[in-house]
Design a protein around this motif. Sequence first.
Motif, PDB file in Angstrom:
ATOM      1  N   HIS A  30      47.178  38.815  27.712  1.00 43.12           N
ATOM      2  CA  HIS A  30      46.908  38.921  29.159  1.00 43.12           C
ATOM      3  C   HIS A  30      47.018  40.377  29.600  1.00 43.12           C
ATOM      4  N   ARG A  31      48.027  41.055  29.091  1.00 44.68           N
ATOM      5  CA  ARG A  31      48.242  42.458  29.448  1.00 44.68           C
ATOM      6  C   ARG A  31      47.076  43.316  28.941  1.00 44.68           C
ATOM      7  N   ALA A  32      46.627  43.042  27.725  1.00 44.86           N
ATOM      8  CA  ALA A  32      45.529  43.818  27.138  1.00 44.86           C
ATOM      9  C   ALA A  32      44.226  43.627  27.915  1.00 44.86           C
ATOM     10  N   THR A  33      44.013  42.441  28.480  1.00 42.21           N
ATOM     11  CA  THR A  33      42.781  42.186  29.243  1.00 42.21           C
ATOM     12  C   THR A  33      42.948  42.507  30.715  1.00 42.21           C
ATOM     13  N   ARG A  34      44.111  43.075  31.066  1.00 42.29           N
ATOM     14  CA  ARG A  34      44.386  43.479  32.458  1.00 42.29           C
ATOM     15  C   ARG A  34      44.165  42.314  33.423  1.00 42.29           C
ATOM     16  N   THR A  38      41.508  40.824  36.837  1.00 37.50           N
ATOM     17  CA  THR A  38      40.453  39.840  36.545  1.00 37.50           C
ATOM     18  C   THR A  38      40.785  38.506  37.215  1.00 37.50           C
ATOM     19  N   SER A  39      41.482  37.640  36.508  1.00 37.48           N
ATOM     20  CA  SER A  39      41.805  36.318  37.062  1.00 37.48           C
ATOM     21  C   SER A  39      43.025  36.359  37.972  1.00 37.48           C
ATOM     22  N   GLY A  40      43.835  37.389  37.881  1.00 38.83           N
ATOM     23  CA  GLY A  40      44.856  37.691  38.865  1.00 38.83           C
ATOM     24  C   GLY A  40      46.061  36.789  38.963  1.00 38.83           C
ATOM     25  N   LEU A  41      46.654  36.833  40.145  1.00 42.01           N
ATOM     26  CA  LEU A  41      47.922  36.166  40.420  1.00 42.01           C
ATOM     27  C   LEU A  41      47.847  34.654  40.201  1.00 42.01           C
ATOM     28  N   LYS A  42      46.727  34.044  40.559  1.00 41.41           N
ATOM     29  CA  LYS A  42      46.619  32.589  40.412  1.00 41.41           C
ATOM     30  C   LYS A  42      46.803  32.180  38.953  1.00 41.41           C
ATOM     31  N   GLU A  43      46.120  32.870  38.044  1.00 42.28           N
ATOM     32  CA  GLU A  43      46.270  32.500  36.631  1.00 42.28           C
ATOM     33  C   GLU A  43      47.678  32.813  36.138  1.00 42.28           C
ATOM     34  N   SER A  44      48.243  33.923  36.572  1.00 40.17           N
ATOM     35  CA  SER A  44      49.602  34.273  36.163  1.00 40.17           C
ATOM     36  C   SER A  44      50.604  33.208  36.609  1.00 40.17           C
ATOM     37  N   LEU A  45      50.447  32.711  37.823  1.00 38.94           N
ATOM     38  CA  LEU A  45      51.335  31.652  38.312  1.00 38.94           C
ATOM     39  C   LEU A  45      51.126  30.347  37.544  1.00 38.94           C
ATOM     40  N   ILE A  46      49.895  30.105  37.127  1.00 37.51           N
ATOM     41  CA  ILE A  46      49.615  28.927  36.291  1.00 37.51           C
ATOM     42  C   ILE A  46      50.403  29.036  34.984  1.00 37.51           C
ATOM     43  N   HIS A  47      50.437  30.238  34.394  1.00 38.08           N
ATOM     44  CA  HIS A  47      51.200  30.433  33.146  1.00 38.08           C
ATOM     45  C   HIS A  47      52.681  30.159  33.362  1.00 38.08           C
ATOM     46  N   SER A  48      53.215  30.629  34.474  1.00 41.56           N
ATOM     47  CA  SER A  48      54.626  30.378  34.776  1.00 41.56           C
ATOM     48  C   SER A  48      54.890  28.892  34.968  1.00 41.56           C
ATOM     49  N   LEU A  49      53.968  28.206  35.630  1.00 41.18           N
ATOM     50  CA  LEU A  49      54.103  26.763  35.813  1.00 41.18           C
ATOM     51  C   LEU A  49      54.142  26.054  34.461  1.00 41.18           C
ATOM     52  N   MET A  50      53.258  26.438  33.546  1.00 40.28           N
ATOM     53  CA  MET A  50      53.253  25.796  32.224  1.00 40.28           C
ATOM     54  C   MET A  50      54.556  26.052  31.475  1.00 40.28           C
ATOM     55  N   HIS A  97      37.889  38.092  29.522  1.00 41.02           N
ATOM     56  CA  HIS A  97      37.684  37.857  28.086  1.00 41.02           C
ATOM     57  C   HIS A  97      38.928  37.190  27.496  1.00 41.02           C
ATOM     58  N   ILE A  98      38.724  36.115  26.760  1.00 38.73           N
ATOM     59  CA  ILE A  98      39.817  35.459  26.039  1.00 38.73           C
ATOM     60  C   ILE A  98      39.591  35.759  24.562  1.00 38.73           C
ATOM     61  N   SER A  99      40.463  36.609  24.019  1.00 35.76           N
ATOM     62  CA  SER A  99      40.289  37.113  22.657  1.00 35.76           C
ATOM     63  C   SER A  99      40.608  36.042  21.612  1.00 35.76           C
ATOM     64  N   VAL A 100      40.272  36.351  20.378  1.00 35.75           N
ATOM     65  CA  VAL A 100      40.597  35.458  19.259  1.00 35.75           C
ATOM     66  C   VAL A 100      42.116  35.312  19.150  1.00 35.75           C
ATOM     67  N   TRP A 101      42.852  36.412  19.335  1.00 33.71           N
ATOM     68  CA  TRP A 101      44.315  36.340  19.282  1.00 33.71           C
ATOM     69  C   TRP A 101      44.863  35.419  20.358  1.00 33.71           C
ATOM     70  N   GLU A 102      44.285  35.505  21.545  1.00 30.32           N
ATOM     71  CA  GLU A 102      44.746  34.642  22.640  1.00 30.32           C
ATOM     72  C   GLU A 102      44.413  33.181  22.349  1.00 30.32           C
ATOM     73  N   MET A 103      43.251  32.932  21.762  1.00 25.95           N
ATOM     74  CA  MET A 103      42.895  31.554  21.397  1.00 25.95           C
ATOM     75  C   MET A 103      43.873  31.007  20.362  1.00 25.95           C
TER      76      MET A 103
END
Length: 189
Positions: A30-34, A38-50, A97-103
Amino acid sequence: MQTNQLLIQLMLYVYLPLWGIAGFVDWCCHRATRIEHTSGLKESLIHSLMGLQMAVPILLCLLFKVNVLILLICTAAWLAHEAVAHYDVHYAAPKRHISVWEMHAHNYLATLPLYMLLLIVVINYPVFIKLLTLDWQGEFSFIRMPYAHGGEGYLPYYLGFMAVVCVLPYMEENLRCLVVALKNKAAVA
């Protein structure tokens, strides 16, 4: 060592740390794709929820005797985590972009909770049978275990490990995304 004890050791010393490491790799991606641009705070909060969706059943299983209530909470948390994980990728994919490492990290983050849930079922098979047969009388309380899984020192070390590899990095991600969101909002105003 008994089979159940071996399975508990597998969960404590392999699956739980591996889940934390996969979360850290995901954060690095996530940090590498900044993500903040891009997807911002909403996606970051989704990660925290998970993360919270998995933290609750993990802590319950580490602290309390697994009964029908705990098994229901674990199952509900896993189902909710799966739904939110699906939404997360659906939301993020068109935005960054969702990298191979992220997948690869996502593969671990999705499968390890299922493996842990299945191990909890195997280790507590009589409780699983009670759940299936609706024999739930006396099964809806939190009963503190007389001993800690992994010994007395395990929980503080595990919580410290997770704070370093998951909690602090995702708090940093939330903060980074919040700062950018506020700057963008101020620029528009």
